[in-house]
Design an enzyme around this catalytic site. Structure first.
Site, PDB file in Angstrom:
ATOM      1  N   TYR A 440       0.813  -1.219   0.000  1.00  0.00           N
ATOM      2  CA  TYR A 440       0.000   0.000   0.000  1.00  0.00           C
ATOM      3  C   TYR A 440       0.844   1.265   0.000  1.00  0.00           C
ATOM      4  O   TYR A 440       2.048   1.225   0.162  1.00  0.00           O
ATOM      5  CB  TYR A 440      -1.051   0.009   1.100  1.00  0.00           C
ATOM      6  CG  TYR A 440      -0.664  -0.088   2.556  1.00  0.00           C
ATOM      7  CD1 TYR A 440       0.615   0.119   3.033  1.00  0.00           C
ATOM      8  CD2 TYR A 440      -1.664  -0.377   3.505  1.00  0.00           C
ATOM      9  CE1 TYR A 440       0.902   0.043   4.374  1.00  0.00           C
ATOM     10  CE2 TYR A 440      -1.381  -0.457   4.858  1.00  0.00           C
ATOM     11  CZ  TYR A 440      -0.091  -0.252   5.293  1.00  0.00           C
ATOM     12  OH  TYR A 440       0.188  -0.319   6.627  1.00  0.00           O
ATOM     13  N   GLU A 441       0.180   2.380  -0.266  1.00  0.00           N
ATOM     14  CA  GLU A 441       0.820   3.688  -0.484  1.00  0.00           C
ATOM     15  C   GLU A 441       1.782   3.655  -1.672  1.00  0.00           C
ATOM     16  O   GLU A 441       2.806   4.340  -1.669  1.00  0.00           O
ATOM     17  CB  GLU A 441       1.545   4.168   0.782  1.00  0.00           C
ATOM     18  CG  GLU A 441       0.677   4.254   2.003  1.00  0.00           C
ATOM     19  CD  GLU A 441      -0.615   5.031   1.780  1.00  0.00           C
ATOM     20  OE1 GLU A 441      -0.647   5.903   0.893  1.00  0.00           O
ATOM     21  OE2 GLU A 441      -1.604   4.729   2.461  1.00  0.00           O
ATOM     22  N   GLY A 442       1.450   2.869  -2.660  1.00  0.00           N
ATOM     23  CA  GLY A 442       2.293   2.723  -3.845  1.00  0.00           C
ATOM     24  C   GLY A 442       3.172   1.509  -3.694  1.00  0.00           C
ATOM     25  O   GLY A 442       4.091   1.501  -2.880  1.00  0.00           O
ATOM     26  N   GLN A 447       7.449   2.642  -6.342  1.00  0.00           N
ATOM     27  CA  GLN A 447       8.396   3.505  -5.634  1.00  0.00           C
ATOM     28  C   GLN A 447       9.720   3.571  -6.383  1.00  0.00           C
ATOM     29  O   GLN A 447      10.333   4.645  -6.521  1.00  0.00           O
ATOM     30  CB  GLN A 447       8.634   2.989  -4.203  1.00  0.00           C
ATOM     31  CG  GLN A 447       7.403   2.902  -3.334  1.00  0.00           C
ATOM     32  CD  GLN A 447       6.731   4.234  -3.109  1.00  0.00           C
ATOM     33  OE1 GLN A 447       7.386   5.265  -3.017  1.00  0.00           O
ATOM     34  NE2 GLN A 447       5.410   4.228  -3.033  1.00  0.00           N
TER      35      GLN A 447
END
Length: 595
Positions: A440-442, A447
């Site tokens: 999650y969060e990319g 990234q």
């Protein structure tokens, strides 16, 4: 039952002896964080993490969250009481400006609280963590009226917050979102759509939940250029500031997932809910990126936090579990067998985790200090350099710390043998919980692409050149320190690998973009290894100086751990460079129908 002890002493050593926390005393908030105050805060943070949050981790995982027929959700037994204690202790607003009810302390202090609470109970820590991310976005992009309406109650813990990005048909590609916003005569908007994977989307911990929702205003451009950000409270806010009637926001279901069972990961339905625009129309991603960058650093801390608590339990087990005899002869002849910590392979697992944890904590705190400088310094040049650092290191921290954190949880589980696979020992929960941080969060591959495709070439490579200059200056300035050579020489070699990889991208990625895509993940880990190696060099320098003035035994332990990193982990930079330099041909060779 798993155990946890917050690493307060190590954190204080890093802040005071390695990173020079006091040197930032000219920045707002730092003057209040004197060494005595800082230590008192961290010891209280340790106390609530160890005594209140950690005992609920295993039971919360087993019980999970429950969705009721009316769409409301209840958290596991004990979570509401723990949340009330957390909020009443002022932990929600450590680094929020005092004007909005916070304590105005450095973000660096908050980063340590995030580590302690996430080690103790990651699923619980997500509730206040997401709230503070929403607060960060409101403070930067919200109007003064919005800040006054929402932030003080969120800081007090009376209300909580979320971020609503993803939809069923789109993951990271937010340009595909379909949630719509219809303008109303009073300046508000009617929000309609469905969001998925919304952590803390519905629960019983607070009176109201303030959702920050990405949506497209009717008639707005397609793609990311037409996305706006809205405040959509679960309950309307009355004229007196209290939570009022329901606002067309409901939890459709709770995701059945691998880990973090005690956090309510929801499918959220918006049925003509009333929302208010944050910032400018069609500029929602700019506002949301404030929250996302905070979240990515928070997720990086989760990787470290799970690695730390898994290590502590594995080390304790290894010192207690009797099995076999040491290769060099019995170490506990009075017992039927030696503790397994005598075996080199068990030591290899434990040292691998320990060497990562101490450097990763330093890297988090170094970056947190840069964040404080970027947001609080009056010196424009100093702010720019700190902002460069944040842009470069945020994807590295998120990707490397969560990948390695998960790997370390598996290594710690391995120390337990079969017991590590059994739920009552808690190790398999750490593995399950750590896995989401890579996603999650990319996801971490994204990234890596963000690092290589955006952050590396940004401003002509100014950020990475600044990092190279800092490394070069440190190595040059300390050449005369003979005791530091076991750290300087490996760091110099690995820095050379990173420089070669950077140059290779410059020569080979523009003409053939697949070369960047194929090498991005290895480059992210290569940069992370060099950054962790630099942290060990800084730690070693402080330990060498401190051994004469403080606890010589503890400092020697740090130097031994650091030498393990330099000899056994840092050499991986050569492998990463070889993979990058191989290019994309082998990666892209097979036609699609061969898979």
């Amino acid at each position: 039952m798993p155990l946890y002890k917050a690493p307060v002493e190590d954190a204080l050593f890093l802040l005071n002896d390695v990173l020079g926390f006091e040197r930032h005393g000219n920045l707002p908030g730092f003057a209040d964080a004197t060494p005595d105050v800082l230590e008192a805060i961290l010891r209280e943070a340790a106390k609530i993490s160890e005594d209140v949050l950690q005992p609920l981790n295993l039971s919360g995982d087993k019980e999970g969250c429950t969705r009721h027929d009316d769409g409301r959700v209840t958290t596991p037994t004990g979570f509401k009481e723990a949340y009330d204690a957390y909020a009443q202790g002022g932990w929600m607003g450590l680094s929020v400006p005092e004007a909005y009810g916070g304590q105005g302390l450095p973000f660096t202090v908050n980063a340590l609280m995030s580590e302690f609470s996430s080690s103790a109970n990651m699923a619980f820590a997500m509730y206040p963590g997401l709230t503070m991310g929403a607060v960060a976005a409101l403070l930067v992009h919200g109007s003064e009226e919005q800040k006054q309406t929402y932030v003080p109650k969120m800081v007090a813990g009376t209300w909580t917050g979320t971020m609503n990005l993803t939809e069923p048909h789109c993951g990271t590609d937010l340009g595909l979102i379909k949630t719509k916003a219809v303008p109303q005569e009073d300046g508000s908007y009617k929000i309609t759509g469905t969001k998925i994977f919304i952590s803390a989307g519905e629960h019983d911990l607070s009176e109201n939940i303030i959702h920050l929702v990405l949506a497209r205003i009717e008639g707005a451009p397609e793609g990311t250029k037409g996305i706006s950000l809205f405040i959509v409270p679960r309950n309307r806010v009355n004229a007196d500031g209290s939570a009022g009637e329901a606002n067309g926001v409901s939890c459709g279901s709770i995701e059945h997932k691998m880990g973090i069972h005690a956090n309510a990961t929801c499918v959220m339905n918006y049925d003509g809910a009333t929302g208010w625009l944050i910032g400018e129309a069609n500029r929602g991603l700019n506002a949301m990126f404030v929250m996302m960058n905070d979240a990515r650093l928070g997720v990086a801390i989760q990787g470290l936090a799970l690695s730390e608590v898994a290590y502590q339990n594995a080390a304790a087990y290894a010192k207690d579990r009797l099995q076999g005899r040491a290769l060099t002869g019995a170490k506990a002849p009075e017992k039927p067998a030696d503790p397994i910590i005598v075996h080199p392979d068990v030591r290899r697992n434990l040292m691998t985790i320990k060497a990562f944890n101490e450097a990763a904590r330093a890297l988090v705190l170094w970056t947190a200090l840069k964040s404080d400088v970027a947001h609080r310094s009056q010196d424009e040049k100093e702010r720019q350099a700190a902002d460069d650092h944040l842009g470069l290191m945020t994807p590295v921290l998120k990707g490397v710390l969560t990948d390695t954190g998960f790997d370390n949880c598996v290594l710690a589980q391995q120390v337990f043998g079969g017991h590590g696979y059994v739920a009552e020992w808690g190790m398999e929960q750490f593995v399950r919980d750590a896995r989401i941080a890579q996603i999650y969060e990319g996801a971490n591959g994204i990234q890596a692409m963000d690092l290589v495709g955006r952050k590396l070439p940004r401003d002509g490579g100014r950020a990475v050149m600044g990092f190279f200059n800092e490394l070069g200056a440190f190595i040059k300035d300390n050449q005369g320190n003979e005791a530091l050579q076991p750290f300087l020489k490996p760091l110099e070699v690995s820095t050379g690998h990173l420089q070669q990889a950077t140059m290779w991208f410059m020569k080979n990625a523009m003409a053939k973009p697949d070369n960047a895509g194929a090498g991005a993940y290895d480059y992210m880990h290569l940069l992370g290894l060099v950054a962790l190696g630099y942290m060990w060099a800084l730690i070693a320098k402080a330990a060498i100086a401190g051994s004469a003035n403080g606890d010589a035994k503890a400092m020697e332990h740090k130097l031994a751990t650091g030498r393990f990193f330099m000899e056994r982990l840092l050499p991986e930079t050569a492998t990463r460079l070889a993979r990058i330099s191989a290019g994309a041909d082998a990666v892209m060779a097979l036609p699609e129908d061969a898979f």
